[in-house]
Design a protein around this motif. Sequence first.
Motif, PDB file in Angstrom:
ATOM      1  N   PRO A  10       0.841  -1.198   0.000  1.00 29.97           N
ATOM      2  CA  PRO A  10       0.000   0.000   0.000  1.00 29.97           C
ATOM      3  C   PRO A  10       0.880   1.255   0.000  1.00 29.97           C
ATOM      4  CG  PRO A  10      -0.714  -1.566   1.669  1.00 29.97           C
ATOM      5  CD  PRO A  10       0.625  -2.031   1.190  1.00 29.97           C
ATOM      6  N   ALA A  11       0.401   2.307  -0.634  1.00 27.44           N
ATOM      7  CA  ALA A  11       1.208   3.520  -0.787  1.00 27.44           C
ATOM      8  C   ALA A  11       1.074   4.476   0.382  1.00 27.44           C
ATOM      9  CB  ALA A  11       0.805   4.251  -2.076  1.00 27.44           C
ATOM     10  N   ASP A  12       0.224   4.171   1.353  1.00 28.51           N
ATOM     11  CA  ASP A  12      -0.145   5.207   2.323  1.00 28.51           C
ATOM     12  C   ASP A  12       0.110   4.808   3.775  1.00 28.51           C
ATOM     13  OD1 ASP A  12      -2.065   3.258   2.441  1.00 28.51           O
ATOM     14  OD2 ASP A  12      -3.759   4.575   2.007  1.00 28.51           O
ATOM     15  N   HIS A  13       1.139   4.002   4.014  1.00 25.26           N
ATOM     16  CA  HIS A  13       1.457   3.612   5.383  1.00 25.26           C
ATOM     17  C   HIS A  13       2.648   4.398   5.920  1.00 25.26           C
ATOM     18  CE1 HIS A  13      -0.637  -0.579   4.998  1.00 25.26           C
ATOM     19  NE2 HIS A  13      -1.475   0.438   4.921  1.00 25.26           N
ATOM     20  N   TYR A  14       2.724   4.461   7.238  1.00 21.79           N
ATOM     21  CA  TYR A  14       3.807   5.164   7.923  1.00 21.79           C
ATOM     22  C   TYR A  14       4.753   4.137   8.522  1.00 21.79           C
ATOM     23  CZ  TYR A  14       6.188   7.777  11.634  1.00 21.79           C
ATOM     24  OH  TYR A  14       7.135   8.317  12.479  1.00 21.79           O
ATOM     25  N   VAL A  15       6.009   4.147   8.076  1.00 16.81           N
ATOM     26  CA  VAL A  15       7.049   3.255   8.595  1.00 16.81           C
ATOM     27  C   VAL A  15       8.309   4.100   8.768  1.00 16.81           C
ATOM     28  CG1 VAL A  15       8.426   1.189   8.205  1.00 16.81           C
ATOM     29  CG2 VAL A  15       6.059   1.263   7.390  1.00 16.81           C
ATOM     30  N   PRO A  16       8.647   4.499   9.975  1.00 13.00           N
ATOM     31  CA  PRO A  16       9.780   5.414  10.154  1.00 13.00           C
ATOM     32  C   PRO A  16      11.151   4.791   9.950  1.00 13.00           C
ATOM     33  CG  PRO A  16       8.819   4.841  12.281  1.00 13.00           C
ATOM     34  CD  PRO A  16       7.913   4.272  11.243  1.00 13.00           C
ATOM     35  N   ASP A  17      11.286   3.473  10.137  1.00 11.02           N
ATOM     36  CA  ASP A  17      12.586   2.821  10.045  1.00 11.02           C
ATOM     37  C   ASP A  17      12.669   2.052   8.733  1.00 11.02           C
ATOM     38  OD1 ASP A  17      14.944   1.374  10.307  1.00 11.02           O
ATOM     39  OD2 ASP A  17      14.627   0.920  12.431  1.00 11.02           O
ATOM     40  N   ALA A  18      13.211   2.686   7.705  1.00 14.57           N
ATOM     41  CA  ALA A  18      13.273   2.059   6.386  1.00 14.57           C
ATOM     42  C   ALA A  18      14.192   0.847   6.371  1.00 14.57           C
ATOM     43  CB  ALA A  18      13.727   3.091   5.350  1.00 14.57           C
ATOM     44  N   GLU A  19      15.283   0.883   7.107  1.00 18.56           N
ATOM     45  CA  GLU A  19      16.211  -0.245   7.125  1.00 18.56           C
ATOM     46  C   GLU A  19      15.577  -1.478   7.761  1.00 18.56           C
ATOM     47  OE1 GLU A  19      19.037  -0.595   5.754  1.00 18.56           O
ATOM     48  OE2 GLU A  19      19.647   1.435   5.193  1.00 18.56           O
ATOM     49  N   ALA A  20      14.852  -1.296   8.856  1.00 12.80           N
ATOM     50  CA  ALA A  20      14.174  -2.422   9.488  1.00 12.80           C
ATOM     51  C   ALA A  20      13.097  -2.990   8.564  1.00 12.80           C
ATOM     52  CB  ALA A  20      13.565  -1.994  10.819  1.00 12.80           C
ATOM     53  N   PHE A  21      12.404  -2.104   7.878  1.00 11.53           N
ATOM     54  CA  PHE A  21      11.407  -2.523   6.899  1.00 11.53           C
ATOM     55  C   PHE A  21      12.049  -3.388   5.815  1.00 11.53           C
ATOM     56  CE2 PHE A  21       9.567  -1.606   2.723  1.00 11.53           C
ATOM     57  CZ  PHE A  21       8.237  -1.931   2.907  1.00 11.53           C
ATOM     58  N   ALA A  22      13.176  -2.935   5.286  1.00 13.52           N
ATOM     59  CA  ALA A  22      13.858  -3.689   4.237  1.00 13.52           C
ATOM     60  C   ALA A  22      14.304  -5.056   4.735  1.00 13.52           C
ATOM     61  CB  ALA A  22      15.052  -2.886   3.705  1.00 13.52           C
ATOM     62  N   ALA A  23      14.774  -5.135   5.979  1.00 15.50           N
ATOM     63  CA  ALA A  23      15.221  -6.412   6.532  1.00 15.50           C
ATOM     64  C   ALA A  23      14.068  -7.405   6.627  1.00 15.50           C
ATOM     65  CB  ALA A  23      15.848  -6.190   7.906  1.00 15.50           C
ATOM     66  N   VAL A  24      12.893  -6.934   7.015  1.00 13.35           N
ATOM     67  CA  VAL A  24      11.731  -7.812   7.092  1.00 13.35           C
ATOM     68  C   VAL A  24      11.339  -8.308   5.703  1.00 13.35           C
ATOM     69  CG1 VAL A  24       9.259  -7.852   7.602  1.00 13.35           C
ATOM     70  CG2 VAL A  24      10.855  -6.897   9.267  1.00 13.35           C
ATOM     71  N   LEU A  25      11.376  -7.433   4.713  1.00 13.41           N
ATOM     72  CA  LEU A  25      11.021  -7.873   3.364  1.00 13.41           C
ATOM     73  C   LEU A  25      12.023  -8.887   2.822  1.00 13.41           C
ATOM     74  CD1 LEU A  25       9.514  -4.897   1.359  1.00 13.41           C
ATOM     75  CD2 LEU A  25       8.399  -6.690   2.667  1.00 13.41           C
TER      76      LEU A  25
END
Length: 377
Positions: A133-148
């Motif tokens: 989704p284009a409209d979510h708030y995720v402040p930690d981009a690096e942690a997000f990338a690790a989960v993906l």
Amino acid sequence: MILSDYRMTTGGATGKDDQSLPPSVYAVVLAGGRGERFWPVSTDAQPKAFLRLVGNESLLQATVRRIRLLLPWTQIAVVAGETHAELVRAQLPELPEGNLLLEPQGRDTAAAIGLASLSVERLDPHAMMIVLPADHYVPDAEAFAAVLRRAVELLVLHPDWVVTVGITPTRPETGYGYLEVGKSLAQPPGAFLVHRFLEKPNRQMAERLAADGCHYWNSGIFLWRNSVIQGLLAQHMPDVWAGLCRIRGAWRVREALVREYSAFHRQSVDYGVLERVENGIAMIRADFAWDDLGAWDALARVQPVDDSGNVIVGEAQLVDTAQSVVVSAGPRVAIIGLSDIIVVASNDGVLVCPKGRAQDVRKLSGKRDPSQERMEQ
């Protein structure tokens, strides 16, 4: 309408092998939602995903920035409405022209994902797809990338599965869908089987789900092989899939796209497909902060507050006012002696409501089909 005809040979978005995803992975960002609960700032002309609700970039720009840690522009597509094509191009000038997929009408996430799958298959019939989704708030981009990365690892291990990302509940939220998980999987870390999807619960049930340790918020982030989601659409939404096949047969013919899309019913992929899948759905537990910014009261969770607990955005003066969300996207706002309210002013209107009624703002758009009360892309 097709993605750029490109193949990665080494590295990823950063050029480092340890940061990249496999070259068969494509990301699809869904930017077709209307964001009605953010009226009067979110409008048909400029919906929620294109707004700068947190920080100096729009929610769409922030979403693409996060996925750019993993993939090059050539492996990222955006699905948006035709009327918002110029907004996407202005906010994402680096996005290749062929990577912008335009819907003639909004038909929710099932149709949008199906359209994107037709584009992806033209590049790689064995592709893996990440849907965001284009409209979510995720402040930690690096942690997000690790989960993906872990989610892609899980999909590689189980190529016929659907993989989703679950968020550990931090409160009894009635505005989100939930995932009920079963046993944990050996690899990768934080992976679980999903027993079922649950729609937005009432308050009593939300309190139980948030506390029992086996339910997670449904983030709306999904991963699958392109052939798998096409098969699931064919099985569970045959009318939509038949229309998509006709679009495939007349690719780049706008008249065919308009004709078929106009016949689709609005339905989310959650309700139309995933809730009907009995086996083969897994979840990666997210360890990053997340909010879907579903309504104005969400700003109190992600924006700094003053000494009285107020979130203030824009020109506003508050006297003896506490625990409120005040946003001015135009005229100056003044409030005296109120608490727990939302006030939003723009050139398109003024909203005033209790914080506890933030979800009801979408009712101002008029009568809606009940099926639209489910997942809004």
